[in-house]
Enzyme design. Sequence first.
Site, PDB file in Angstrom:
ATOM      1  N   SER A 186       9.756   5.843  -3.112  1.00  0.00           N
ATOM      2  CA  SER A 186       9.565   4.866  -2.042  1.00  0.00           C
ATOM      3  C   SER A 186       8.491   5.401  -1.112  1.00  0.00           C
ATOM      4  O   SER A 186       8.427   6.616  -0.861  1.00  0.00           O
ATOM      5  CB  SER A 186      10.872   4.680  -1.261  1.00  0.00           C
ATOM      6  OG  SER A 186      10.603   4.088  -0.003  1.00  0.00           O
ATOM      7  N   ASP A 243      13.744  -2.743  -4.962  1.00  0.00           N
ATOM      8  CA  ASP A 243      14.087  -3.781  -3.973  1.00  0.00           C
ATOM      9  C   ASP A 243      14.734  -4.929  -4.750  1.00  0.00           C
ATOM     10  O   ASP A 243      14.110  -5.972  -4.980  1.00  0.00           O
ATOM     11  CB  ASP A 243      12.828  -4.232  -3.242  1.00  0.00           C
ATOM     12  CG  ASP A 243      12.239  -3.108  -2.416  1.00  0.00           C
ATOM     13  OD1 ASP A 243      12.632  -2.956  -1.259  1.00  0.00           O
ATOM     14  OD2 ASP A 243      11.390  -2.356  -2.953  1.00  0.00           O
ATOM     15  N   GLN A 274      12.281  -2.893  -9.446  1.00  0.00           N
ATOM     16  CA  GLN A 274      13.682  -3.270  -9.242  1.00  0.00           C
ATOM     17  C   GLN A 274      14.318  -2.513  -8.074  1.00  0.00           C
ATOM     18  O   GLN A 274      15.462  -2.775  -7.730  1.00  0.00           O
ATOM     19  CB  GLN A 274      14.498  -2.985 -10.508  1.00  0.00           C
ATOM     20  CG  GLN A 274      14.211  -3.957 -11.632  1.00  0.00           C
ATOM     21  CD  GLN A 274      14.977  -3.627 -12.900  1.00  0.00           C
ATOM     22  OE1 GLN A 274      15.632  -2.591 -12.996  1.00  0.00           O
ATOM     23  NE2 GLN A 274      14.896  -4.507 -13.875  1.00  0.00           N
ATOM     24  N   ARG A 278       8.553   5.186   1.873  1.00  0.00           N
ATOM     25  CA  ARG A 278       9.229   5.698   3.074  1.00  0.00           C
ATOM     26  C   ARG A 278       9.805   7.108   2.864  1.00  0.00           C
ATOM     27  O   ARG A 278      10.268   7.727   3.833  1.00  0.00           O
ATOM     28  CB  ARG A 278      10.335   4.742   3.516  1.00  0.00           C
ATOM     29  CG  ARG A 278       9.800   3.432   4.079  1.00  0.00           C
ATOM     30  CD  ARG A 278      10.881   2.591   4.719  1.00  0.00           C
ATOM     31  NE  ARG A 278      10.325   1.502   5.504  1.00  0.00           N
ATOM     32  CZ  ARG A 278      10.267   0.222   5.090  1.00  0.00           C
ATOM     33  NH1 ARG A 278      10.715  -0.115   3.900  1.00  0.00           N
ATOM     34  NH2 ARG A 278       9.757  -0.700   5.871  1.00  0.00           N
ATOM     35  N   LEU A 312       0.609   3.718  -2.066  1.00  0.00           N
ATOM     36  CA  LEU A 312       1.023   3.628  -3.470  1.00  0.00           C
ATOM     37  C   LEU A 312       1.539   4.960  -4.006  1.00  0.00           C
ATOM     38  O   LEU A 312       1.029   6.016  -3.662  1.00  0.00           O
ATOM     39  CB  LEU A 312      -0.179   3.165  -4.316  1.00  0.00           C
ATOM     40  CG  LEU A 312      -0.830   1.854  -3.867  1.00  0.00           C
ATOM     41  CD1 LEU A 312      -1.984   1.499  -4.804  1.00  0.00           C
ATOM     42  CD2 LEU A 312       0.184   0.718  -3.813  1.00  0.00           C
ATOM     43  N   HIS A 313       2.556   4.859  -4.860  1.00  0.00           N
ATOM     44  CA  HIS A 313       3.104   6.040  -5.527  1.00  0.00           C
ATOM     45  C   HIS A 313       3.234   5.732  -7.022  1.00  0.00           C
ATOM     46  O   HIS A 313       2.839   4.642  -7.475  1.00  0.00           O
ATOM     47  CB  HIS A 313       4.443   6.450  -4.898  1.00  0.00           C
ATOM     48  CG  HIS A 313       5.429   5.318  -4.770  1.00  0.00           C
ATOM     49  ND1 HIS A 313       5.928   4.640  -5.861  1.00  0.00           N
ATOM     50  CD2 HIS A 313       5.978   4.728  -3.683  1.00  0.00           C
ATOM     51  CE1 HIS A 313       6.758   3.705  -5.460  1.00  0.00           C
ATOM     52  NE2 HIS A 313       6.803   3.722  -4.138  1.00  0.00           N
ATOM     53  N   GLY A 339       0.843  -1.207   0.000  1.00  0.00           N
ATOM     54  CA  GLY A 339       0.000   0.000   0.000  1.00  0.00           C
ATOM     55  C   GLY A 339       0.869   1.244   0.000  1.00  0.00           C
ATOM     56  O   GLY A 339       2.053   1.191  -0.346  1.00  0.00           O
ATOM     57  N   HIS A 399       4.440   2.281  -8.112  1.00  0.00           N
ATOM     58  CA  HIS A 399       3.460   1.184  -8.101  1.00  0.00           C
ATOM     59  C   HIS A 399       2.536   1.280  -9.322  1.00  0.00           C
ATOM     60  O   HIS A 399       2.172   0.263  -9.913  1.00  0.00           O
ATOM     61  CB  HIS A 399       2.591   1.262  -6.836  1.00  0.00           C
ATOM     62  CG  HIS A 399       3.344   1.042  -5.561  1.00  0.00           C
ATOM     63  ND1 HIS A 399       3.550   2.040  -4.637  1.00  0.00           N
ATOM     64  CD2 HIS A 399       3.930  -0.066  -5.051  1.00  0.00           C
ATOM     65  CE1 HIS A 399       4.229   1.558  -3.613  1.00  0.00           C
ATOM     66  NE2 HIS A 399       4.476   0.292  -3.829  1.00  0.00           N
TER      67      HIS A 399
HETATM   68  O1  PAF Z   1       8.062  -4.764  -1.826  1.00  0.00           O
HETATM   69  C1  PAF Z   1       7.011  -4.837  -1.170  1.00  0.00           C
HETATM   70  O2  PAF Z   1       6.137  -3.985  -1.267  1.00  0.00           O
HETATM   71  C2  PAF Z   1       6.794  -6.019  -0.233  1.00  0.00           C
HETATM   72  O3  PAF Z   1       8.003  -6.492   0.272  1.00  0.00           O
HETATM   73  C3  PAF Z   1       5.982  -7.156  -0.856  1.00  0.00           C
HETATM   74  C4  PAF Z   1       6.657  -7.736  -2.082  1.00  0.00           C
HETATM   75  C5  PAF Z   1       4.589  -6.653  -1.236  1.00  0.00           C
HETATM   76  C6  PAF Z   1       5.805  -8.319   0.142  1.00  0.00           C
HETATM   77  O4  PAF Z   1       5.131  -7.908   1.291  1.00  0.00           O
END
Ligand code: PAF
Length: 283
Positions: A190, A155, A153, A192, A37-38, A35, A41
């Site tokens: 992100s 993460d 990518q 965050r 979302l930006h 969630g 996403h």
């Molecule tokens: O990258 C994320 O947002 C989370 O680690 C994921 C892949 C949804 C798993 O909870």
Amino acid sequence: MAHRPTVIRTVSALRKALAPFRSRGQGIALVPTLGALHRGHLALVKEAQKRARRVVVSIFVNPTQFAPHEDFGSYPRQFETDMAALTEAKADIVWAPSSEVMYPQGFATRLAPEGAALAGLEDKFRPHFFGGVATVVAKLFTQVSPDFAIFGQKDYQQLRVVTQMAKDLDLPLKVIGLPTVREKDGLALSSRNVYLSELERMHAPVLYRTLLTCAGRIKAGEPIEMVLEEGRLDITRAEFALDYLEARHALTLAPIASLKDGPIRLLVAAKIGKTRLIDNLGV
Ligand code: PAF
């Protein structure tokens, strides 16, 4: 007016909602999210729509991938704002289980990924993380049974871990990783980033600038360790507490000493104030 995606909260309702898509032969793509979302996403949702007729976005702040001292409690939760963005993006289904649905009483099975999950990068600083991610993503994959799953990518280690997990468990889907979406000054998007103060936000693009500089110098043939050492200094001079800046094999994430052993991926993680940021770049 765009059609609001159907919000589903139980596994049986999810299966029921997906069955007609499957019986009509419509492909399904899953975008797993926490969630908040930006634009990053939403780029994943767009890619999902190119790959499959139906798009499921999961929104689940997964407790098992946060350590007790981490930000599970304060992680941004903005379900209605996310729903508005997903309505606009024309997602079909929002899969939003509660913790009790995802981990019911008596839940006792957890994946313990190895390989890229033990590369000494995120796992060194967040040892609980990939077990939690692999377990919840395996559950999401079996709950939704998508044809495609789309990840960012940013993460990068996570992307390698879930790609390998799907392969090792013979899950019949294709995992796709999309390039990181960035602010104009290079900062990786992100959820965050909202934690950053104005001053920290000014310093934050140093991570990407350092990755760009290091990638350019390594490509030009300069010794990898020397380039990284200078990059580390640049990051710490910009008020960051550095966790790592490393050059790794892009697929295995094993340490890499020379350009010819590549492809190389540079990966960085550092904390500014209370916020930990990660980023990466291919050489
Ligand atoms: O990258 C994320 O947002 C989370 O680690 C994921 C892949 C949804 C798993 O909870």
